[in-house]
Design a protein around this motif. Structure first.
Motif, mmCIF file in Angstrom:
data_model
loop_
_atom_site.group_PDB
_atom_site.id
_atom_site.type_symbol
_atom_site.label_atom_id
_atom_site.label_comp_id
_atom_site.label_asym_id
_atom_site.label_seq_id
_atom_site.Cartn_x
_atom_site.Cartn_y
_atom_site.Cartn_z
ATOM 1 N N ALA A 184 4.862 89.309 8.637
ATOM 2 C CA ALA A 184 3.650 88.499 8.576
ATOM 3 C C ALA A 184 3.290 87.923 9.949
ATOM 4 O O ALA A 184 2.122 87.958 10.363
ATOM 5 C CB ALA A 184 3.834 87.376 7.557
ATOM 6 N N VAL A 185 4.290 87.413 10.673
ATOM 7 C CA VAL A 185 4.035 86.851 12.003
ATOM 8 C C VAL A 185 3.560 87.941 12.957
ATOM 9 O O VAL A 185 2.631 87.743 13.758
ATOM 10 C CB VAL A 185 5.303 86.160 12.539
ATOM 11 N N PHE A 186 4.195 89.105 12.893
ATOM 12 C CA PHE A 186 3.767 90.206 13.751
ATOM 13 C C PHE A 186 2.332 90.622 13.452
ATOM 14 O O PHE A 186 1.567 90.937 14.373
ATOM 15 C CB PHE A 186 4.696 91.402 13.568
ATOM 16 N N ALA A 187 1.962 90.659 12.178
ATOM 17 C CA ALA A 187 0.601 91.051 11.822
ATOM 18 C C ALA A 187 -0.423 90.089 12.422
ATOM 19 O O ALA A 187 -1.464 90.512 12.942
ATOM 20 C CB ALA A 187 0.457 91.102 10.295
ATOM 21 N N VAL A 188 -0.127 88.792 12.383
ATOM 22 C CA VAL A 188 -1.039 87.806 12.964
ATOM 23 C C VAL A 188 -1.134 87.990 14.477
ATOM 24 O O VAL A 188 -2.233 87.974 15.060
ATOM 25 C CB VAL A 188 -0.573 86.383 12.604
ATOM 26 N N VAL A 189 0.020 88.183 15.122
ATOM 27 C CA VAL A 189 0.028 88.370 16.583
ATOM 28 C C VAL A 189 -0.704 89.648 16.964
ATOM 29 O O VAL A 189 -1.481 89.682 17.934
ATOM 30 C CB VAL A 189 1.472 88.384 17.107
ATOM 31 N N TRP A 190 -0.488 90.715 16.206
ATOM 32 C CA TRP A 190 -1.111 92.005 16.532
ATOM 33 C C TRP A 190 -2.628 91.949 16.379
ATOM 34 O O TRP A 190 -3.360 92.469 17.224
ATOM 35 C CB TRP A 190 -0.527 93.081 15.630
ATOM 36 N N VAL A 191 -3.105 91.288 15.335
ATOM 37 C CA VAL A 191 -4.552 91.119 15.176
ATOM 38 C C VAL A 191 -5.114 90.274 16.312
ATOM 39 O O VAL A 191 -6.205 90.550 16.835
ATOM 40 C CB VAL A 191 -4.865 90.496 13.807
ATOM 41 N N VAL A 222 14.600 89.407 15.966
ATOM 42 C CA VAL A 222 14.643 87.966 16.236
ATOM 43 C C VAL A 222 14.798 87.186 14.939
ATOM 44 O O VAL A 222 15.591 86.230 14.850
ATOM 45 C CB VAL A 222 13.377 87.533 16.994
ATOM 46 N N ALA A 223 14.064 87.585 13.890
ATOM 47 C CA ALA A 223 14.191 86.910 12.596
ATOM 48 C C ALA A 223 15.592 87.061 12.024
ATOM 49 O O ALA A 223 16.160 86.105 11.462
ATOM 50 C CB ALA A 223 13.150 87.475 11.621
ATOM 51 N N LEU A 224 16.190 88.243 12.172
ATOM 52 C CA LEU A 224 17.557 88.446 11.677
ATOM 53 C C LEU A 224 18.558 87.577 12.436
ATOM 54 O O LEU A 224 19.462 86.980 11.824
ATOM 55 C CB LEU A 224 17.926 89.923 11.809
ATOM 56 N N LEU A 225 18.405 87.501 13.745
ATOM 57 C CA LEU A 225 19.321 86.680 14.542
ATOM 58 C C LEU A 225 19.202 85.204 14.176
ATOM 59 O O LEU A 225 20.213 84.475 14.162
ATOM 60 C CB LEU A 225 19.037 86.883 16.039
ATOM 61 N N ILE A 226 17.987 84.760 13.881
ATOM 62 C CA ILE A 226 17.809 83.359 13.475
ATOM 63 C C ILE A 226 18.546 83.081 12.171
ATOM 64 O O ILE A 226 19.185 82.035 11.998
ATOM 65 C CB ILE A 226 16.310 83.034 13.347
ATOM 66 N N VAL A 227 18.468 84.031 11.234
ATOM 67 C CA VAL A 227 19.141 83.844 9.951
ATOM 68 C C VAL A 227 20.655 83.878 10.103
ATOM 69 O O VAL A 227 21.380 83.038 9.547
ATOM 70 C CB VAL A 227 18.668 84.917 8.946
ATOM 71 N N MET A 228 21.153 84.817 10.877
ATOM 72 C CA MET A 228 22.597 85.013 10.956
ATOM 73 C C MET A 228 23.304 84.002 11.845
ATOM 74 O O MET A 228 24.447 83.616 11.568
ATOM 75 C CB MET A 228 22.885 86.440 11.465
ATOM 76 N N PHE A 229 22.627 83.566 12.913
ATOM 77 C CA PHE A 229 23.293 82.676 13.869
ATOM 78 C C PHE A 229 22.575 81.339 14.038
ATOM 79 O O PHE A 229 22.942 80.556 14.916
ATOM 80 C CB PHE A 229 23.420 83.372 15.228
ATOM 81 N N GLY A 230 21.565 81.085 13.226
ATOM 82 C CA GLY A 230 20.828 79.829 13.340
ATOM 83 C C GLY A 230 21.299 78.749 12.383
ATOM 84 O O GLY A 230 20.670 77.695 12.295
ATOM 85 N N GLY A 231 22.365 79.007 11.655
ATOM 86 C CA GLY A 231 22.895 78.025 10.726
ATOM 87 C C GLY A 231 22.208 77.987 9.382
ATOM 88 O O GLY A 231 22.519 77.109 8.560
ATOM 89 N N MET A 232 21.292 78.917 9.114
ATOM 90 C CA MET A 232 20.575 78.890 7.844
ATOM 91 C C MET A 232 21.462 79.302 6.676
ATOM 92 O O MET A 232 21.240 78.871 5.534
ATOM 93 C CB MET A 232 19.363 79.820 7.922
ATOM 94 N N LEU A 233 22.470 80.149 6.927
ATOM 95 C CA LEU A 233 23.343 80.586 5.850
ATOM 96 C C LEU A 233 24.233 79.468 5.311
ATOM 97 O O LEU A 233 24.755 79.561 4.199
ATOM 98 C CB LEU A 233 24.223 81.752 6.325
ATOM 99 N N THR A 234 24.394 78.420 6.104
ATOM 100 C CA THR A 234 25.225 77.296 5.657
ATOM 101 C C THR A 234 24.406 76.153 5.075
ATOM 102 O O THR A 234 24.977 75.225 4.490
ATOM 103 C CB THR A 234 26.055 76.755 6.836
#
Length: 236
Positions: A184-191, A222-234
């Motif tokens: 969704a973010v990419f679609a907004v940026v691309w438009v 980038v979204a995957l890295l945020i989920v895996m190493f951004g503390g969201m899993l905890t």
């Protein structure tokens, strides 16, 4: 003999040469264009433009594709949810020792591959293989969503269903949501790039097909890295 040839060349050079003329009005230009092809080169046909468009529309194929997509959206999710309700203890036992990051990676990858297959089906001429790939990954993504009870407030339903082992289901949900939000973010940026960048600008390369796909993949990573190493899993 040579004198005769020289006299003939001199006679040709003495003749006035034609001067090129340019049309001064639109009517003269139209007459010049028409005069280039005095005879019709395209055979007459009773087939209209509407008939040509109808022959290319393939309504039966579109209807079958829509039915398959709806089936891939509904039945795998129902099967996964039924499995989560009826065999909760087996699921908890099987995934008790699995790292939530691995579950998030698998859910993210399946979702991204489904989106990539859909995008390639649009830009590539080989529609059927990419559509088949899209259906396979869509079924896998919906099945994972059903098992992990994906919804807007999934952390409540997963805790009720899995208790302290809800972190596995939460990780799967975060992987799917991360892939969807990145798209969704990419679609907004691309438009926005299409609107801002001019056609003669060197930055217009960012709107090309393969460059856009690479840029989209950067957003997904980038979204995957945020989920895996951004503390969201905890957190959830």
């Amino acid at each position: 003999m040579a004198d005769a040839d020289e006299r003939e060349v001199a006679k040709l050079e003495a003749e006035p040469r034609p001067t090129p003329t340019e049309p001064e009005s639109g009517q003269e230009m139209e007459e010049n264009l028409v005069s280039k092809h005095p005879e019709a080169t395209i055979p007459e046909s009773d087939v209209s433009l509407a008939d040509i468009e109808r022959s290319r529309s393939h309504p039966v194929r579109w209807a079958l594709g829509c039915i398959l997509v709806l089936a891939a959206l509904v039945f795998p999710y129902w099967a996964g949810r039924s499995l989560a309700v009826r065999h909760t203890a087996q699921i908890v036992h099987r995934f008790a020792n699995v790292d939530p990051r691995g579950i998030a990676l698998v859910a993210w990858a399946v979702t991204v591959f489904a989106f990539v297959s859909l995008a390639m089906m649009i830009v590539d001429r080989r529609k059927i293989p990419w559509f088949t790939s899209f259906l396979v990954f869509l079924c896998a993504e919906q099945f994972i969503s059903g098992v992990s009870l994906l919804r807007f407030d999934f952390w409540h339903s997963t805790y009720v269903m899995y208790g302290d082992s809800a972190r596995i289901a939460n990780a799967a949900n975060l992987g799917i949501i991360a892939a969807s939000l990145a798209l969704a973010v990419f679609a907004v940026v691309w438009v926005g790039l299409l609107v801002i960048i001019r056609k003669d600008s060197p930055l217009n390369v960012l709107t090309h097909v393969w460059t856009s796909l690479l840029l989209w993949f950067v957003f997904e990573v980038v979204a995957l890295l945020i989920v895996m190493f951004g503390g969201m899993l905890t957190i959830v």
